[in-house]
Design a protein around this motif. Structure first.
Motif, PDB file in Angstrom:
ATOM      1  N   UNK A  25      -9.422  -1.249  -3.412  1.00  0.00           N
ATOM      2  CA  UNK A  25      -8.959  -2.630  -3.560  1.00  0.00           C
ATOM      3  C   UNK A  25      -8.217  -3.093  -2.310  1.00  0.00           C
ATOM      4  N   UNK A  26      -7.477  -2.155  -1.690  1.00  0.00           N
ATOM      5  CA  UNK A  26      -6.757  -2.498  -0.469  1.00  0.00           C
ATOM      6  C   UNK A  26      -7.740  -2.854   0.634  1.00  0.00           C
ATOM      7  N   UNK A  27      -8.892  -2.194   0.658  1.00  0.00           N
ATOM      8  CA  UNK A  27      -9.923  -2.539   1.638  1.00  0.00           C
ATOM      9  C   UNK A  27     -10.339  -3.994   1.491  1.00  0.00           C
ATOM     10  N   UNK A  28     -10.225  -4.510   0.272  1.00  0.00           N
ATOM     11  CA  UNK A  28     -10.602  -5.889  -0.024  1.00  0.00           C
ATOM     12  C   UNK A  28      -9.394  -6.825   0.063  1.00  0.00           C
ATOM     13  N   UNK A  29      -8.323  -6.321   0.680  1.00  0.00           N
ATOM     14  CA  UNK A  29      -7.095  -7.087   0.902  1.00  0.00           C
ATOM     15  C   UNK A  29      -6.413  -7.500  -0.404  1.00  0.00           C
ATOM     16  N   UNK A  30      -6.513  -6.640  -1.423  1.00  0.00           N
ATOM     17  CA  UNK A  30      -5.846  -6.908  -2.694  1.00  0.00           C
ATOM     18  C   UNK A  30      -4.342  -6.642  -2.540  1.00  0.00           C
ATOM     19  N   UNK A  31      -3.527  -7.669  -2.694  1.00  0.00           N
ATOM     20  CA  UNK A  31      -2.088  -7.552  -2.450  1.00  0.00           C
ATOM     21  C   UNK A  31      -1.416  -6.579  -3.404  1.00  0.00           C
ATOM     22  N   UNK A  32      -1.787  -6.613  -4.687  1.00  0.00           N
ATOM     23  CA  UNK A  32      -1.166  -5.719  -5.670  1.00  0.00           C
ATOM     24  C   UNK A  32      -1.445  -4.263  -5.341  1.00  0.00           C
ATOM     25  N   UNK A  33      -2.654  -3.970  -4.883  1.00  0.00           N
ATOM     26  CA  UNK A  33      -3.009  -2.595  -4.532  1.00  0.00           C
ATOM     27  C   UNK A  33      -2.223  -2.125  -3.318  1.00  0.00           C
ATOM     28  N   UNK A  34      -2.094  -2.993  -2.338  1.00  0.00           N
ATOM     29  CA  UNK A  34      -1.327  -2.644  -1.139  1.00  0.00           C
ATOM     30  C   UNK A  34       0.128  -2.380  -1.497  1.00  0.00           C
ATOM     31  N   UNK A  35       0.692  -3.232  -2.344  1.00  0.00           N
ATOM     32  CA  UNK A  35       2.079  -3.027  -2.781  1.00  0.00           C
ATOM     33  C   UNK A  35       2.239  -1.704  -3.524  1.00  0.00           C
ATOM     34  N   UNK A  36       1.275  -1.374  -4.372  1.00  0.00           N
ATOM     35  CA  UNK A  36       1.343  -0.132  -5.151  1.00  0.00           C
ATOM     36  C   UNK A  36       1.320   1.087  -4.240  1.00  0.00           C
ATOM     37  N   UNK A  37       0.476   1.055  -3.218  1.00  0.00           N
ATOM     38  CA  UNK A  37       0.399   2.169  -2.273  1.00  0.00           C
ATOM     39  C   UNK A  37       1.701   2.305  -1.499  1.00  0.00           C
ATOM     40  N   UNK A  38       2.226   1.194  -1.034  1.00  0.00           N
ATOM     41  CA  UNK A  38       3.482   1.215  -0.276  1.00  0.00           C
ATOM     42  C   UNK A  38       4.618   1.772  -1.118  1.00  0.00           C
ATOM     43  N   UNK A  39       4.718   1.319  -2.352  1.00  0.00           N
ATOM     44  CA  UNK A  39       5.797   1.789  -3.227  1.00  0.00           C
ATOM     45  C   UNK A  39       5.663   3.277  -3.520  1.00  0.00           C
ATOM     46  N   UNK A  40       4.439   3.781  -3.576  1.00  0.00           N
ATOM     47  CA  UNK A  40       4.224   5.192  -3.871  1.00  0.00           C
ATOM     48  C   UNK A  40       4.698   6.085  -2.729  1.00  0.00           C
ATOM     49  N   UNK A  41       4.533   5.636  -1.504  1.00  0.00           N
ATOM     50  CA  UNK A  41       4.805   6.488  -0.351  1.00  0.00           C
ATOM     51  C   UNK A  41       6.070   6.142   0.428  1.00  0.00           C
ATOM     52  N   UNK A  42       6.689   5.022   0.124  1.00  0.00           N
ATOM     53  CA  UNK A  42       7.801   4.521   0.930  1.00  0.00           C
ATOM     54  C   UNK A  42       8.871   5.551   1.246  1.00  0.00           C
ATOM     55  N   UNK A  43       9.449   6.167   0.220  1.00  0.00           N
ATOM     56  CA  UNK A  43      10.587   7.053   0.441  1.00  0.00           C
ATOM     57  C   UNK A  43      10.208   8.286   1.238  1.00  0.00           C
ATOM     58  N   UNK A  44       9.060   8.894   0.881  1.00  0.00           N
ATOM     59  CA  UNK A  44       8.629  10.084   1.597  1.00  0.00           C
ATOM     60  C   UNK A  44       8.416   9.809   3.074  1.00  0.00           C
ATOM     61  N   UNK A  45       7.697   8.740   3.374  1.00  0.00           N
ATOM     62  CA  UNK A  45       7.404   8.425   4.766  1.00  0.00           C
ATOM     63  C   UNK A  45       8.676   8.054   5.517  1.00  0.00           C
TER      64      UNK A  45
END
Length: 230
Positions: free
Chosen positions: A26-46
């Motif tokens: 979905x992120x490949x299709x520029x889906x904002x919700x998907x991009x937000x979900x990925x960012x929230x999943x990895x934010x702290x670790x990264x």
């Protein structure tokens, strides 16, 4: 659950991996919700890994942001050979190391033309203290103390310590992400822990004489109570 099961959906956590694959598509299709979900999943670790390299909260935020932009702008280059989380983390680490290298080169250039620095909360018994202003202040002081001590470690030891003891990656995962021999990871972790203990001891030992104070009114009160019983 294994740490990479949590972050990347690998190994036995197939439903999470499939969910992440959906997010990526979905992120490949520029889906904002998907991009937000990925960012929230990895934010702290990264952020923690990057912060261990650049040693600045502000710069770490910049690096994380740039890493996300690079990743989401180049999703077509993600072929799925490695887990998406591994791919994303490597982008962030490379960006952080590049910033550090660029800063070092800039500093050297300036010098030539010039005229003339929540892991160990458990270790301090602060991991599950009740929420109140006093405990919050104490936790903040301890966290600052640990962060300052951690910043004194050389980068190669600092990043291994954060990945292993803060984020919980195992030896093999840390070695793979940093492209190191597992034995090198073990050695660096051992030395990082030793150096951190030494750094903390140097900062804390001057205050040992102030531990468990029992003077002034408390001392006088004890004498009164003993005399009363006698």
């Amino acid at each position: 659950m294994h740490i990479l099961d949590h972050y990347t959906g690998t190994r036995h956590d197939r439903p999470r991996r499939r969910e992440e694959d959906v997010f990526v598509e979905k992120a490949r299709q520029h889906d904002e919700a998907a991009i937000r979900a990925i960012i929230q999943r990895y934010n702290q670790t990264i952020f923690r890994m990057v912060r261990a390299i650049v040693q600045s909260d502000a710069e770490a935020e910049d690096v994380v942001q740039e890493a996300y932009v690079r990743a989401f702008s180049n999703l077509e280059s993600f072929r799925g050979d490695a887990a998406f989380g591994t791919w994303l983390i490597r982008i962030a680490l490379n960006e952080a190391l590049g910033r550090k290298r660029q800063r070092r080169e800039t500093d050297l250039s300036a010098l030539e033309t010039s005229p003339s620095v929540d892991v160990m909360m458990e270790a301090f018994g602060m991991g599950h203290s009740p929420v109140n202003p006093e405990s919050d202040a104490a936790r903040a002081e301890i966290r600052a103390l640990i962060e300052t001590a951690l910043d004194t470690l050389p980068e190669v030891f600092r990043i291994v310590f954060v990945m292993r003891d803060v984020e919980g990656f195992d030896i093999a995962e840390t070695a793979a992400l940093l492209e190191l021999n597992p034995n090198t990871v073990k050695t660096r972790l051992f030395r990082a822990r030793a150096m951190l203990r030494e750094a903390l001891s140097a900062r804390v030992s001057p205050y040992f004489g102030d531990l468990f104070p029992f003077d002034g009114a408390r001392c006088a009160d004890m004498a009164d109570r003993v005399l009363a019983r006698l």
